[in-house]
Design a protein around this motif. Sequence first.
Motif, PDB file in Angstrom:
ATOM      1  N   ASP A   1      17.491   1.451 -52.648  1.00 17.88           N
ATOM      2  CA  ASP A   1      17.018   0.854 -53.897  1.00 17.88           C
ATOM      3  C   ASP A   1      16.216   1.897 -54.662  1.00 17.88           C
ATOM      4  OD1 ASP A   1      15.864  -0.637 -55.947  1.00 17.88           O
ATOM      5  OD2 ASP A   1      15.677  -2.422 -54.711  1.00 17.88           O
TER       6      ASP A   1
ATOM      7  N   GLY B   1      15.244   1.318 -58.017  1.00 13.13           N
ATOM      8  CA  GLY B   1      14.929   0.701 -59.295  1.00 13.13           C
ATOM      9  C   GLY B   1      13.469   0.619 -59.679  1.00 13.13           C
ATOM     10  N   HIS B   2      12.538   0.901 -58.769  1.00 19.03           N
ATOM     11  CA  HIS B   2      11.122   0.683 -59.069  1.00 19.03           C
ATOM     12  C   HIS B   2      10.315   1.866 -58.563  1.00 19.03           C
ATOM     13  CE1 HIS B   2       7.434  -1.695 -59.670  1.00 19.03           C
ATOM     14  NE2 HIS B   2       7.008  -1.114 -58.577  1.00 19.03           N
ATOM     15  N   THR B   3       9.331   2.294 -59.337  1.00 24.81           N
ATOM     16  CA  THR B   3       8.451   3.381 -58.919  1.00 24.81           C
ATOM     17  C   THR B   3       7.002   2.982 -59.128  1.00 24.81           C
ATOM     18  OG1 THR B   3       8.539   4.434 -61.104  1.00 24.81           O
ATOM     19  CG2 THR B   3      10.157   5.147 -59.467  1.00 24.81           C
ATOM     20  N   GLY B   4       6.101   3.687 -58.423  1.00 27.88           N
ATOM     21  CA  GLY B   4       4.680   3.426 -58.539  1.00 27.88           C
ATOM     22  C   GLY B   4       3.962   4.530 -59.288  1.00 27.88           C
TER      23      GLY B   4
ATOM     24  N   GLN C   1       5.194   8.554 -55.490  1.00 26.65           N
ATOM     25  CA  GLN C   1       6.040   7.388 -55.720  1.00 26.65           C
ATOM     26  C   GLN C   1       6.969   7.529 -56.922  1.00 26.65           C
ATOM     27  OE1 GLN C   1       2.641   4.644 -56.152  1.00 26.65           O
ATOM     28  NE2 GLN C   1       3.373   3.601 -54.319  1.00 26.65           N
TER      29      GLN C   1
ATOM     30  N   GLN D   1       7.949   2.148 -53.535  1.00 30.99           N
ATOM     31  CA  GLN D   1       8.061   1.016 -54.445  1.00 30.99           C
ATOM     32  C   GLN D   1       6.959  -0.024 -54.254  1.00 30.99           C
ATOM     33  OE1 GLN D   1      12.372   0.025 -55.490  1.00 30.99           O
ATOM     34  NE2 GLN D   1      12.531   0.564 -53.336  1.00 30.99           N
TER      35      GLN D   1
ATOM     36  N   ARG E   1       6.518  -2.067 -51.793  1.00 28.58           N
ATOM     37  CA  ARG E   1       7.210  -3.312 -51.488  1.00 28.58           C
ATOM     38  C   ARG E   1       7.474  -3.498 -49.997  1.00 28.58           C
ATOM     39  NH1 ARG E   1      12.005  -3.933 -56.121  1.00 28.58           N
ATOM     40  NH2 ARG E   1      10.618  -4.515 -57.828  1.00 28.58           N
TER      41      ARG E   1
ATOM     42  N   GLN F   1       5.900  -7.725 -53.640  1.00 31.47           N
ATOM     43  CA  GLN F   1       5.436  -6.609 -54.455  1.00 31.47           C
ATOM     44  C   GLN F   1       3.922  -6.459 -54.346  1.00 31.47           C
ATOM     45  OE1 GLN F   1       7.546  -4.523 -56.635  1.00 31.47           O
ATOM     46  NE2 GLN F   1       5.687  -3.303 -56.295  1.00 31.47           N
TER      47      GLN F   1
ATOM     48  N   PRO G   1       0.420  -1.791 -57.805  1.00 32.21           N
ATOM     49  CA  PRO G   1       0.847  -0.390 -57.956  1.00 32.21           C
ATOM     50  C   PRO G   1      -0.106   0.576 -57.254  1.00 32.21           C
ATOM     51  CG  PRO G   1       1.059  -1.550 -60.047  1.00 32.21           C
ATOM     52  CD  PRO G   1       0.339  -2.490 -59.114  1.00 32.21           C
TER      53      PRO G   1
END
Length: 358
Positions: A141, A143-146, A151, A175, A177, A196, A199
Motif C-alpha cells: 500500500d 497511498g498514505h504518508t506521514g 514516512q 503510514q 497504521r 489510523q 500523523p
Amino acid sequence: MIEKFLIGTYSFDLKPSHGIYELELNDDTKRLQNLRFVAAAGNPTYLALSKKNRLYAIDKVWDHNWGEEDAKLRGGIAVLDNSSRPAMALSYNLNPGTSPAYVDIDEKDQMAFTANYHTGVVIVYKIQADGSLKETDRVQDKGHTGPRPEQQDGAHPHFADLTPDRRLVVVDLGQDRLYLYDLSDAGKLTPVSHFQFKPGFGPRHIVFDPKKGVAYVSAELSSNVAVMNYDQQAGKFTLKQVISTIPDTWTKHNGAAAIRMSNDRKYIYISNRGYNTIAVFKSDPSGKLTLIQQAPVAGDFPRDFNFNHDQSMMIVLNQNTNNATLYTRDSMTGKLKMVQKDFRVPEGVCVCPEKIIK
C-alpha cells in the motif's frame, strides 16, 4: 543449566559481524558466555526457529549474475538447518531490492510472514515439507504518508504476524497504521480493517493480551506505547491509551523499538534507542499501563531483547556499542536488575531463544 540463544546482527558491507551467532546463558552463574558463529548471512536482523530446527533468517546479497558493475541487490529469507555448525543453507527466497525487517512462522498452519520496511511489501508463504518457502500472497500500500522524513516515501511495514484469533496484523510505520487481514488456509489475504494513528506516531511492533482484549503497540517515531482495544468479532482496533516511553525532559533522539510482555501479562517492556533504557510498564486489569522503571542498558541503541525460558532473566543487545546486557527480573514487581553488561556481541539486533541444555 545452560540456555542457548540465536543472535541476528547487521553484517552487510564491511560490518564487524559476519552473520548469525549463538550465545549461552548460564542460569546458575547468571552470566552470558561462549559466543559462537552459526552461519554467514547478509544483515540477518530478524530470526525465527521452527520446531523442526530450521532457522528462517533475514538475508541480503549482491546478485553478481548481472556483472560486477551492475550487481543487483536482493533480499528475503534464508532457510538453514540449525542442527549443524556451521548451519547449512537449505533454500533461499530472495526478491529484487533490500531485505525485510521481520520474519516469523506459524507452526499450526505451516506459514511464514515477512514485512519489508524498505519496499513496503508484506509476503505470506507456505512452508513446504522440506522447510522451503512458497509465496502465496503479498500486499503493498503506497497511498498514505506521514509528516516525518522516515514516512514521506510511503508504506514502511515493520511487523506482520498473527493475532490471537489468527488474522494477520501489519504494523506500518510509514503510514501510521495497523492493517488487519483475514488469512485463508491457502495463505491468501482479505482486508478486514485498518486503524489510523495520529500523523507521526510511527508504530513499529505489537503484542496481544487476549485475556484483557487489548494489544500494545510500540511507536518508534514518537517514543510512545499505545494500548489498543481489539474487538475480535468486529475485527477492529480502537485506541484506549497512549503513554510515553521516555521522560518529557529528554530532547535528543530516541526511537522505541522492541516490545515484550511477561507471561502473566502484568508487565510490558520496551527498548529505547537513544535514551538507552528498557522501559518497564505495569498493566492493570483493564490493560492500561503505568511506567514503573527505566532500566539503563549500559550501552547504546538497544534494538532487541528477550527473556530466558522462565522469564527470570532478560538479554538486551546494544547495537552501536557491540555488547549484550543481562538482567535478572523480579516476577512480583516486574523490575529489572543488571547483573552483566560487558559481553561482546558484534552489531547485535535480534535475540531468538533456541534450546535448553540441562
